[in-house]
Motif scaffolding. Sequence first.
Motif, PDB file in Angstrom:
ATOM      1  N   PHE A  97      -1.490   5.658  52.217  1.00 14.67           N
ATOM      2  CA  PHE A  97      -2.858   5.730  51.719  1.00 14.67           C
ATOM      3  C   PHE A  97      -3.326   4.377  51.180  1.00 14.67           C
ATOM      4  CE2 PHE A  97      -2.645  10.513  51.254  1.00 14.67           C
ATOM      5  CZ  PHE A  97      -3.792  10.774  51.993  1.00 14.67           C
ATOM      6  N   GLN A 152     -13.651  12.206  44.447  1.00 17.75           N
ATOM      7  CA  GLN A 152     -12.259  12.183  44.029  1.00 17.75           C
ATOM      8  C   GLN A 152     -12.052  12.988  42.740  1.00 17.75           C
ATOM      9  OE1 GLN A 152     -10.405   8.521  42.789  1.00 17.75           O
ATOM     10  NE2 GLN A 152     -12.373   7.659  42.175  1.00 17.75           N
ATOM     11  N   ILE A 211      -3.736  16.281  48.735  1.00 20.93           N
ATOM     12  CA  ILE A 211      -3.338  15.214  49.648  1.00 20.93           C
ATOM     13  C   ILE A 211      -3.720  15.560  51.085  1.00 20.93           C
ATOM     14  CG2 ILE A 211      -1.351  13.985  50.603  1.00 20.93           C
ATOM     15  CD1 ILE A 211      -0.022  14.344  47.818  1.00 20.93           C
ATOM     16  N   CYS A 220      -7.354  14.910  51.734  1.00 18.25           N
ATOM     17  CA  CYS A 220      -7.647  13.475  51.826  1.00 18.25           C
ATOM     18  C   CYS A 220      -7.230  12.896  53.169  1.00 18.25           C
ATOM     19  CB  CYS A 220      -6.961  12.730  50.687  1.00 18.25           C
ATOM     20  SG  CYS A 220      -7.644  13.088  49.050  1.00 18.25           S
ATOM     21  N   GLY A 236     -11.536  10.883  51.773  1.00 18.61           N
ATOM     22  CA  GLY A 236     -10.116  10.635  52.031  1.00 18.61           C
ATOM     23  C   GLY A 236      -9.521   9.574  51.134  1.00 18.61           C
ATOM     24  N   TRP A 243      -7.638   9.719  47.347  1.00 21.11           N
ATOM     25  CA  TRP A 243      -6.270  10.245  47.342  1.00 21.11           C
ATOM     26  C   TRP A 243      -5.541  10.078  46.013  1.00 21.11           C
ATOM     27  CZ3 TRP A 243      -2.533   6.552  46.376  1.00 21.11           C
ATOM     28  CH2 TRP A 243      -2.923   5.212  46.550  1.00 21.11           C
TER      29      TRP A 243
END
Length: 390
Positions: A221, A262, A278, A281, A311, A314
């Motif tokens: 990520f 987020q 997760i 994301c 995404g 994360w």
Amino acid sequence: MDWRYRETVLALCTLAFFATMVGRLAFSPVVPEITGEFGVSNTHVGIALTGMWLAYAFAQYPSGILADRYGERLVILASVGGTGATCLLVVFAPHFAVFVLGAVLLGGAAGLHYSVATALLTRTYDDLGTAVGIHNAGAPAAGLITPVVVSWIAVRYGWRPAVSITAAVAVPAAVLFAWRVRPTEPRRPDQPLRERLSPGPMLEVLSRPPIVYTGVIAIIFDFTWQGLASFLPTFFVEFHGYATTTAGTMFAGYFIVQGVLQIAVGRIADRLGRDIGILCCAATGIAGLALLVVGTGLVALSSGIVLLGTGMGWGAAVFPRFMDHLSEAEQSAGFGLVRTVYMIVASTGSIAVGFVTDVAGWAASFGALAALLAIVLCLLAANRALDHRY
């Protein structure tokens, strides 16, 4: 609800994170101007930014040790103030080598903040995922403002005055933090620093299977995030043909989405589990990258930005996953240690995206990032098949 001191701590930690992120993002909108003035390629600028992210990564573990010794407040103040001071070296750099040095020092100063602030929030809040999501919003807030302001100033006055906004933000942030946040009691004020640097305890933390598993996910990520943070505005200019100001505005939109959603990722991680957050994301990140490459027009690109921004939120799911496997005594230095390790590897995202773009084009570099995120989905599926062993 009455405003409580813990909200003050969260708000000012977020502001401090905002200031350090402004310093790291101020370069991205003016990459074409930097390459033009110094006569270097995207790969060279990628090397400079990779050096900045490497220094940011190396600062994570020492920051936790220093916080245990001297308290979180002092370390965060050093981070914010240092970020403002080192940006001036970049602004007045006469040669590209000095620019690189300034970027590296800025990364090191900014890197003192995050692990320490997260540890402070960990012992302040029970709903850690939500608190981390709000704290992490400092980065997207910087991403909202920085590209637009930097692009506007750069068009009129050049990239150097544009980058200098870092100092203008960092100084008042440091003053507010010093004024409103109380001194914090060190966790280990008398323990010699050499004991904290002993390889045995470090290896024990890093060898725990859940830490290794989460670390691999974090590497993927963060590698993706750093590549995008360095070159997404340039992608909009060179691949889609937008003007620098428009590209900066679209880059800001990406951070708006990241900042808002987020927080939702953090709530999902708190209520449904870290791995579900997760999963969301990774899936939205892949879809966003694909749409940015194949899509045309503002509607398609805006949809890609929304998906990709989601995404790249994360951290609100991954960071609490690390904390779940660290004891209270380990959370400052231990989290700093794992961040140092995964970020050292992930810091190559800038140079990798720059190099692949120079060699094979933007579609290939963004496709490679999407393939990496697909590995996260495979890891989640494997862990589910193993009854969540990791």
